[in-house]
Design a protein around this motif. Structure first.
Motif, short mmCIF file in Angstrom:
data_model
loop_
_atom_site.label_atom_id
_atom_site.label_comp_id
_atom_site.label_asym_id
_atom_site.label_seq_id
_atom_site.Cartn_x
_atom_site.Cartn_y
_atom_site.Cartn_z
N UNK A 56 8.11 -6.99 18.81
CA UNK A 56 7.60 -5.95 19.67
C UNK A 56 7.97 -4.56 19.18
N UNK A 57 8.29 -4.52 17.99
CA UNK A 57 8.67 -3.24 17.41
C UNK A 57 7.50 -2.73 16.60
N UNK A 58 7.22 -1.47 16.84
CA UNK A 58 6.17 -0.84 16.06
C UNK A 58 6.75 -0.38 14.76
N UNK A 59 6.25 -1.01 13.70
CA UNK A 59 6.79 -0.62 12.39
C UNK A 59 5.85 0.39 11.78
N UNK A 60 6.52 1.32 11.23
CA UNK A 60 5.75 2.31 10.49
C UNK A 60 5.10 1.66 9.29
N UNK A 61 3.82 2.02 9.03
CA UNK A 61 3.06 1.40 7.92
C UNK A 61 3.75 1.61 6.60
N UNK A 62 4.38 2.84 6.46
CA UNK A 62 5.03 3.14 5.18
C UNK A 62 6.24 2.26 4.97
N UNK A 63 7.06 2.03 6.02
CA UNK A 63 8.25 1.20 5.93
C UNK A 63 7.85 -0.22 5.64
N UNK A 64 6.75 -0.70 6.29
CA UNK A 64 6.30 -2.08 6.04
C UNK A 64 5.89 -2.25 4.59
N UNK A 65 5.21 -1.22 4.13
CA UNK A 65 4.76 -1.31 2.72
C UNK A 65 5.94 -1.35 1.77
N UNK A 66 6.94 -0.54 1.99
CA UNK A 66 8.10 -0.53 1.11
C UNK A 66 8.80 -1.87 1.18
N UNK A 67 8.91 -2.45 2.41
CA UNK A 67 9.57 -3.74 2.54
C UNK A 67 8.81 -4.82 1.81
N UNK A 68 7.48 -4.79 1.92
CA UNK A 68 6.65 -5.81 1.21
C UNK A 68 6.83 -5.66 -0.30
N UNK A 69 6.78 -4.43 -0.78
CA UNK A 69 6.93 -4.19 -2.22
C UNK A 69 8.25 -4.76 -2.71
#
Lengths: 163, 262
Positions: free
Chosen positions: A145-158
């Protein structure tokens, strides 16, 4: 012995008729006919000798011609072989050149294709990253239920993809 | 062969008889009757003429007859070439005539023509005939010798290598042997022909007489004599050729002396 007892009466007749008939033999046969017979023999011998000489000449001429022909044939064979060798060399050179051309074309196309594959691959990777980041953000928002910032998600995926 | 009184006279075959009633023919006081001897000389000449004439077809490829005539002329030609050399060519007609006349006369005289009733006669069994031939040859030798060498021809009587101390003897011997040549030429031929004919006649008289006196003597004497006769006939054919050859050969040797000296 009649040769002696009849000598006186017959010697004149013997000598006379002998001279007549031997004279006939000598002048008519010996001097008239024998030279003709011998001339015939001589003419035949001469003709045979001439024929033999002509045959010999013809044979040596034939031999010389054959030799000349052989020399000519050898020369022509050599020429023909030279022509063949030259043609072979030219053909080899031409096919080499065409092979090189074809190789170059093939190399160019292979390079192009490889470049295309590389761009397609990097494009696909980027898309996968995007999709993965979206999916990760989506998963996080649904579970935590946490809104993740798209940029943070992208960095985590990378970070997860590239280790 | 005159079988008068049951006897064979071996010499009768040599007797000369005028023929055709020509016994009175005369020439400058000499009797020239046409005798059986003259007839056989004529037959010899005629047969020789026919023989040579048959070989005059002058074909390039000779037939048998032409071959025979050509081998006879070739034989004479070789004889002269061997004995005299290239200069001998001009004597071919004479030597050919001598050789073939003697040969044909000898052979014709041997023919068994008594079987058909003809009496063969051999002119060469008379020294009047052979003598004329020998004198002819000798005269030709003398004429050629003196014509070619002049008085130098007498050097024939001094052979090469004669020692000086024999110079008084050798020329005399050589001269005698030279002068004897025509006699030896004539007598050799005449004697050889006569002897053969006499021998055949004597043997035939043996055969006839022994056969007439019964089977025993006919078997003991007649049969061997007959067999001997057959053999001697063959020998006589050989002698006929050899004597003609000897006459021609000696004439050509003498001509060689005249042509080339020694």
């Amino acid at each position: 012995m009649p040769q002696i007892s009849q000598l006186a009466e017959t010697y004149a007749s013997q000598v006379f008729w002998l001279l007549i008939f031997f004279g006939f033999i000598f002048f008519v046969i010996g001097r008239g006919m024998v030279p003709k017979v011998m001339a015939t023999v001589e003419a035949r011998d001469k003709q045979i000798a001439a024929d033999l000489a002509a045959a010999e000449a013809a044979r040596s001429a034939a031999n010389a011609e054959e030799d000349a022909w052989r020399v000519q044939a050898n020369a022509q064979r050599g020429e023909a072989q030279a022509v063949i060798a030259k043609a072979k060399a030219e053909a080899a050179k031409a096919s080499e050149a065409r092979l090189a051309q074809a190789q170059a074309r093939i190399d160019a196309r292979v390079g192009e294709a490889e470049a295309q594959i590389a761009t397609a691959r990097s494009g696909a990777l980027k898309e996968i990253e995007q999709v993965a980041a979206d999916a990760a953000a989506d998963i996080v928002s649904r579970l935590a239920g946490v809104k993740v910032d798209a940029k943070a998600a992208q960095a985590a995926v990378k970070e997860a993809l590239n280790g | 062969m005159a079988a008068e009184g049951g006897k064979v006279d071996p010499m009768h075959q040599f007797s000369i008889e005028p023929m055709f009633g020509t016994d009175h023919w005369q020439l400058a006081g000499y009797n020239i009757a046409f005798t059986n001897s003259a007839l056989w000389m004529a037959i010899t000449a005629a047969v020789l003429f026919v023989f040579v004439w048959g070989g005059m077809k002058r074909q390039l490829v000779p037939g048998r007859w032409q071959m025979a005539v050509e081998s006879l002329t070739g034989f004479i030609d070789n004889l002269l070439a061997a004995n005299i050399g290239p200069a001998g060519k001009k004597y071919v007609p004479y030597i050919f005539s001598i050789f073939s006349f003697i040969l044909f006369a000898n052979l014709l005289g041997l023919l068994p023509l008594m079987l058909v009733g003809v009496h063969p006669f051999t002119p060469t069994s008379h020294f009047t005939v052979t003598g004329v031939l020998a004198v002819l040859s000798f005269a030709i030798v003398l004429i050629v010798g003196f014509a070619r060498h002049g008085l130098h021809f007498f050097s024939l009587f001094v052979p090469h290598g004669t020692p000086w101390w024999l110079l008084w003897l050798i020329p005399i011997i050589e001269l005698i042997s030279f002068l004897v040549r025509p006699f030896s030429l004539a007598l050799r031929l005449f004697v050889a022909m006569m002897a053969g004919h006499v021998l055949l006649e004597v043997l035939s008289s043996f055969v006839i007489d022994s056969a007439n006196s019964g089977l025993l003597w006919g078997g003991i004497v007649g049969l061997p004599s007959f067999l001997l006769m057959v053999a001697i006939c063959a020998l006589e054919l050989l002698v006929a050729g050899i004597q003609a050859y000897v006459f021609a050969l000696l004439t050509s040797l003498y001509l060689n002396d005249a042509e080339n000296l020694h």
